[in-house]
Design a protein around this motif. Structure first.
Motif, PDB file in Angstrom:
ATOM      1  N   PHE A  64     -33.571  21.007 -12.212  1.00 16.20           N
ATOM      2  CA  PHE A  64     -34.659  20.786 -11.237  1.00 16.20           C
ATOM      3  C   PHE A  64     -35.552  19.628 -11.707  1.00 16.20           C
ATOM      4  N   TYR A  65     -35.818  19.615 -13.021  1.00 14.92           N
ATOM      5  CA  TYR A  65     -36.681  18.554 -13.576  1.00 14.92           C
ATOM      6  C   TYR A  65     -36.027  17.183 -13.320  1.00 14.92           C
ATOM      7  N   ARG A  66     -34.722  17.102 -13.577  1.00 14.72           N
ATOM      8  CA  ARG A  66     -34.011  15.824 -13.366  1.00 14.72           C
ATOM      9  C   ARG A  66     -34.063  15.391 -11.908  1.00 14.72           C
ATOM     10  N   ALA A 107     -46.011  20.371 -24.130  1.00 14.74           N
ATOM     11  CA  ALA A 107     -46.473  19.468 -23.068  1.00 14.74           C
ATOM     12  C   ALA A 107     -46.450  20.227 -21.747  1.00 14.74           C
ATOM     13  N   LEU A 108     -47.520  20.073 -20.993  1.00 14.18           N
ATOM     14  CA  LEU A 108     -47.600  20.720 -19.682  1.00 14.18           C
ATOM     15  C   LEU A 108     -46.723  19.956 -18.693  1.00 14.18           C
ATOM     16  N   THR A 109     -45.823  20.639 -18.010  1.00 14.15           N
ATOM     17  CA  THR A 109     -45.065  19.987 -16.930  1.00 14.15           C
ATOM     18  C   THR A 109     -45.103  20.851 -15.666  1.00 14.15           C
ATOM     19  N   THR A 110     -45.052  20.168 -14.531  1.00 11.06           N
ATOM     20  CA  THR A 110     -44.944  20.895 -13.252  1.00 11.06           C
ATOM     21  C   THR A 110     -43.746  20.399 -12.437  1.00 11.06           C
ATOM     22  N   LEU A 111     -43.216  19.211 -12.790  1.00 10.66           N
ATOM     23  CA  LEU A 111     -42.104  18.670 -11.989  1.00 10.66           C
ATOM     24  C   LEU A 111     -40.891  19.607 -11.929  1.00 10.66           C
ATOM     25  N   PRO A 112     -40.569  20.386 -12.992  1.00  9.25           N
ATOM     26  CA  PRO A 112     -39.415  21.282 -12.864  1.00  9.25           C
ATOM     27  C   PRO A 112     -39.607  22.342 -11.771  1.00  9.25           C
ATOM     28  N   LEU A 113     -40.847  22.476 -11.293  1.00 12.58           N
ATOM     29  CA  LEU A 113     -41.133  23.503 -10.271  1.00 12.58           C
ATOM     30  C   LEU A 113     -41.251  22.892  -8.880  1.00 12.58           C
ATOM     31  N   PRO A 155     -54.776  10.843 -32.034  1.00  8.04           N
ATOM     32  CA  PRO A 155     -55.764  11.023 -30.972  1.00  8.04           C
ATOM     33  C   PRO A 155     -55.298  10.538 -29.594  1.00  8.04           C
ATOM     34  N   THR A 156     -55.912  11.087 -28.568  1.00  8.90           N
ATOM     35  CA  THR A 156     -55.594  10.688 -27.206  1.00  8.90           C
ATOM     36  C   THR A 156     -56.575   9.624 -26.733  1.00  8.90           C
ATOM     37  N   THR A 157     -56.163   8.884 -25.696  1.00  9.64           N
ATOM     38  CA  THR A 157     -57.061   7.885 -25.108  1.00  9.64           C
ATOM     39  C   THR A 157     -57.575   8.443 -23.794  1.00  9.64           C
ATOM     40  N   ILE A 208     -55.274  30.244 -14.088  1.00  3.99           N
ATOM     41  CA  ILE A 208     -54.151  30.020 -15.012  1.00  3.99           C
ATOM     42  C   ILE A 208     -54.391  28.796 -15.906  1.00  3.99           C
ATOM     43  N   TYR A 209     -55.067  27.766 -15.378  1.00  6.35           N
ATOM     44  CA  TYR A 209     -55.174  26.541 -16.189  1.00  6.35           C
ATOM     45  C   TYR A 209     -56.032  26.685 -17.443  1.00  6.35           C
ATOM     46  N   PRO A 210     -57.119  27.480 -17.426  1.00  9.26           N
ATOM     47  CA  PRO A 210     -57.819  27.669 -18.709  1.00  9.26           C
ATOM     48  C   PRO A 210     -56.905  28.301 -19.757  1.00  9.26           C
ATOM     49  N   GLN A 225     -54.858  17.221 -29.660  1.00  8.59           N
ATOM     50  CA  GLN A 225     -53.844  17.834 -28.804  1.00  8.59           C
ATOM     51  C   GLN A 225     -53.415  16.832 -27.737  1.00  8.59           C
ATOM     52  N   ARG A 226     -52.149  16.604 -27.637  1.00  6.28           N
ATOM     53  CA  ARG A 226     -51.649  15.708 -26.588  1.00  6.28           C
ATOM     54  C   ARG A 226     -50.254  16.152 -26.184  1.00  6.28           C
ATOM     55  N   ALA A 227     -49.735  15.539 -25.122  1.00  8.24           N
ATOM     56  CA  ALA A 227     -48.395  15.897 -24.649  1.00  8.24           C
ATOM     57  C   ALA A 227     -47.362  15.442 -25.686  1.00  8.24           C
ATOM     58  N   ILE A 228     -46.761  16.408 -26.368  1.00  7.20           N
ATOM     59  CA  ILE A 228     -45.699  16.093 -27.340  1.00  7.20           C
ATOM     60  C   ILE A 228     -44.377  16.398 -26.636  1.00  7.20           C
ATOM     61  N   ARG A 229     -43.649  15.360 -26.321  1.00  3.43           N
ATOM     62  CA  ARG A 229     -42.427  15.546 -25.520  1.00  3.43           C
ATOM     63  C   ARG A 229     -41.159  15.506 -26.356  1.00  3.43           C
ATOM     64  N   ARG A 230     -41.189  14.770 -27.459  1.00  6.90           N
ATOM     65  CA  ARG A 230     -39.989  14.707 -28.307  1.00  6.90           C
ATOM     66  C   ARG A 230     -40.047  15.847 -29.326  1.00  6.90           C
ATOM     67  N   ALA A 236     -41.031   8.518 -22.995  1.00  8.10           N
ATOM     68  CA  ALA A 236     -41.140   9.854 -23.604  1.00  8.10           C
ATOM     69  C   ALA A 236     -40.746  10.932 -22.598  1.00  8.10           C
ATOM     70  N   VAL A 237     -41.180  10.762 -21.337  1.00 14.63           N
ATOM     71  CA  VAL A 237     -40.793  11.752 -20.309  1.00 14.63           C
ATOM     72  C   VAL A 237     -39.276  11.699 -20.120  1.00 14.63           C
ATOM     73  N   GLN A 238     -38.734  10.478 -20.097  1.00  9.94           N
ATOM     74  CA  GLN A 238     -37.278  10.334 -19.935  1.00  9.94           C
ATOM     75  C   GLN A 238     -36.535  11.071 -21.055  1.00  9.94           C
ATOM     76  N   TRP A 239     -37.055  10.932 -22.278  1.00  6.86           N
ATOM     77  CA  TRP A 239     -36.442  11.641 -23.416  1.00  6.86           C
ATOM     78  C   TRP A 239     -36.491  13.148 -23.176  1.00  6.86           C
ATOM     79  N   GLN A 240     -37.654  13.605 -22.730  1.00 11.32           N
ATOM     80  CA  GLN A 240     -37.826  15.050 -22.490  1.00 11.32           C
ATOM     81  C   GLN A 240     -36.850  15.535 -21.406  1.00 11.32           C
ATOM     82  N   VAL A 241     -36.762  14.764 -20.337  1.00  9.18           N
ATOM     83  CA  VAL A 241     -35.867  15.131 -19.232  1.00  9.18           C
ATOM     84  C   VAL A 241     -34.411  15.167 -19.729  1.00  9.18           C
TER      85      VAL A 241
HETATM   86  C1  LIG Z   1     -51.110  19.421 -13.477  1.00  6.01           C
HETATM   87  C2  LIG Z   1     -50.337  18.608 -14.483  1.00  6.01           C
HETATM   88  C3  LIG Z   1     -48.979  18.391 -14.287  1.00  6.01           C
HETATM   89  C4  LIG Z   1     -48.230  17.673 -15.218  1.00  6.01           C
HETATM   90  N1  LIG Z   1     -46.887  17.510 -15.014  1.00  6.01           N
HETATM   91  C5  LIG Z   1     -46.149  16.823 -15.932  1.00  6.01           C
HETATM   92  C6  LIG Z   1     -44.734  16.720 -15.794  1.00  6.01           C
HETATM   93  O1  LIG Z   1     -44.135  17.259 -14.852  1.00  6.01           O
HETATM   94  N2  LIG Z   1     -44.064  16.039 -16.758  1.00  6.01           N
HETATM   95  C7  LIG Z   1     -44.680  15.481 -17.834  1.00  6.01           C
HETATM   96  O2  LIG Z   1     -44.017  14.889 -18.680  1.00  6.01           O
HETATM   97  N3  LIG Z   1     -46.024  15.573 -18.006  1.00  6.01           N
HETATM   98  C8  LIG Z   1     -46.759  16.237 -17.071  1.00  6.01           C
HETATM   99  N4  LIG Z   1     -48.117  16.383 -17.257  1.00  6.01           N
HETATM  100  C9  LIG Z   1     -48.735  15.858 -18.502  1.00  6.01           C
HETATM  101  C10 LIG Z   1     -49.550  14.598 -18.276  1.00  6.01           C
HETATM  102  O3  LIG Z   1     -48.716  13.541 -17.967  1.00  6.01           O
HETATM  103  C11 LIG Z   1     -50.322  14.346 -19.575  1.00  6.01           C
HETATM  104  O4  LIG Z   1     -51.205  15.435 -19.757  1.00  6.01           O
HETATM  105  C12 LIG Z   1     -51.129  13.082 -19.533  1.00  6.01           C
HETATM  106  O5  LIG Z   1     -50.259  11.987 -19.427  1.00  6.01           O
HETATM  107  C13 LIG Z   1     -51.970  12.903 -20.779  1.00  6.01           C
HETATM  108  O6  LIG Z   1     -51.132  12.874 -21.887  1.00  6.01           O
HETATM  109  P1  LIG Z   1     -51.725  12.876 -23.386  1.00  6.01           P
HETATM  110  O7  LIG Z   1     -52.479  14.156 -23.532  1.00  6.01           O
HETATM  111  O8  LIG Z   1     -50.521  12.810 -24.271  1.00  6.01           O
HETATM  112  O9  LIG Z   1     -52.617  11.700 -23.520  1.00  6.01           O
HETATM  113  C14 LIG Z   1     -48.869  17.115 -16.356  1.00  6.01           C
HETATM  114  C15 LIG Z   1     -50.236  17.350 -16.569  1.00  6.01           C
HETATM  115  C16 LIG Z   1     -50.955  18.089 -15.654  1.00  6.01           C
HETATM  116  C17 LIG Z   1     -52.430  18.349 -15.908  1.00  6.01           C
END
Ligand SMILES: Cc1cc2nc3c(=O)[nH]c(=O)nc-3n(C[C@H](O)[C@H](O)[C@H](O)COP(=O)(O)O)c2cc1C
Length: 211
Positions: free
Chosen positions: A62-64, A150-156, A189-191, A131-133, A10-15, A90-95
């Motif tokens: 808001f994210y932008r 992918a978890l994001t918080t910047l849009p908030l 896999p993640t690093t 909430i995080y669990p 499991q990892r942040a899949i943005r595309r 990847a984040v830029q692509w998502q945004v």
């Molecule tokens: C509290 C929290 C906030 C995050 N906010 C963002 C975000 O706003 N945008 C984003 O692209 N990723 C966000 N992430 C994702 C992290 O960047 C990502 O989990 C980390 O880089 C590991 O990525 P990987 O699992 O693909 O290795 C956030 C993760 C956490 C735990």
């Protein structure tokens, strides 16, 4: 899918592809998310499933706004680190494609504002710990379904604006925005840091267990 395999990949899949994600599969993932613990078993969560283009457009804006600052600072900080530059791309692509993501899931907490909790030493931890669990469960459930998320918080960054866009009452706090769709790329896999670098035994600094 075996749990360990889901956790390892499991990892942040943005595309993500713009193809629709049915409610059936999404609700299965949210149902599994709800197996997580909450403080006092309050189950004080709410999950907003956003498909309305107008609401998505607002969250994308808001994210932008946040990314225009955070992203340029990030680019400067990572310099020529190729791996980190790939993450930033990847984040830029998502945004840039946020409106095209088929569904945004917004996990929220209901009840007393975090300011109330902050008067207690473990307040923040107890508050967001409810909430995080569930969020991690949701990400793993998406992984098992073959969905990208992918978890994001910047849009908030402005909870005030986000709350207005989502029509949330004052006692409901949006905690994250999770874009969900079918992945364009592949999973982990993640690093991560090696376990021995982060474990201490009994007291800070003891890197080896007592014999
Ligand atoms: C509290 C929290 C906030 C995050 N906010 C963002 C975000 O706003 N945008 C984003 O692209 N990723 C966000 N992430 C994702 C992290 O960047 C990502 O989990 C980390 O880089 C590991 O990525 P990987 O699992 O693909 O290795 C956030 C993760 C956490 C735990």
């Amino acid at each position: 899918m075996p749990l360990q395999e889901a956790m390892q990949t499991q990892r942040a899949i943005r595309r993500l592809k713009p193809d629709p994600v049915d409610d059936e599969v999404l609700l299965r993932c949210i149902e599994l998310a709800l197996k997580a613990p909450t403080g006092s078993n309050a189950q004080n969560w709410a999950w907003i499933v956003v498909r309305d283009p107008e609401v998505k457009r607002k969250l994308a804006r808001f994210y932008r706004q946040a990314w225009s600052i955070y992203g340029s600072l990030g680019r400067r900080r990572v310099g020529s680190d190729a791996k980190m530059l790939r993450v930033i791309d990847a984040v830029q692509w998502q945004v840039d494609h946020f409106e095209e993501v088929p569904v945004l899931v917004v996990p929220c907490l209901r009840g007393l504002a975090p300011r109330f909790f902050s008067v207690f030493p473990t307040g923040g931890s107890s508050h967001y710990g409810s909430i995080y669990p569930a969020i991690q469960n949701f990400l793993l459930a998406c992984r098992a379904e073959g969905l990208g998320a992918a978890l994001t918080t910047l849009p908030l960054w402005s909870v005030f604006q986000a709350r207005r866009a989502l029509g949330l009452p004052l006692n409901v706090q949006p905690c994250a925005v999770i874009p969900v769709g079918w992945p364009k790329g592949r999973y982990g896999p993640t690093t991560r840091k090696p376990v021995e670098k982060v474990v201490h035994y009994d007291r800070w600094g003891n890197r080896k267990p007592k014999a």
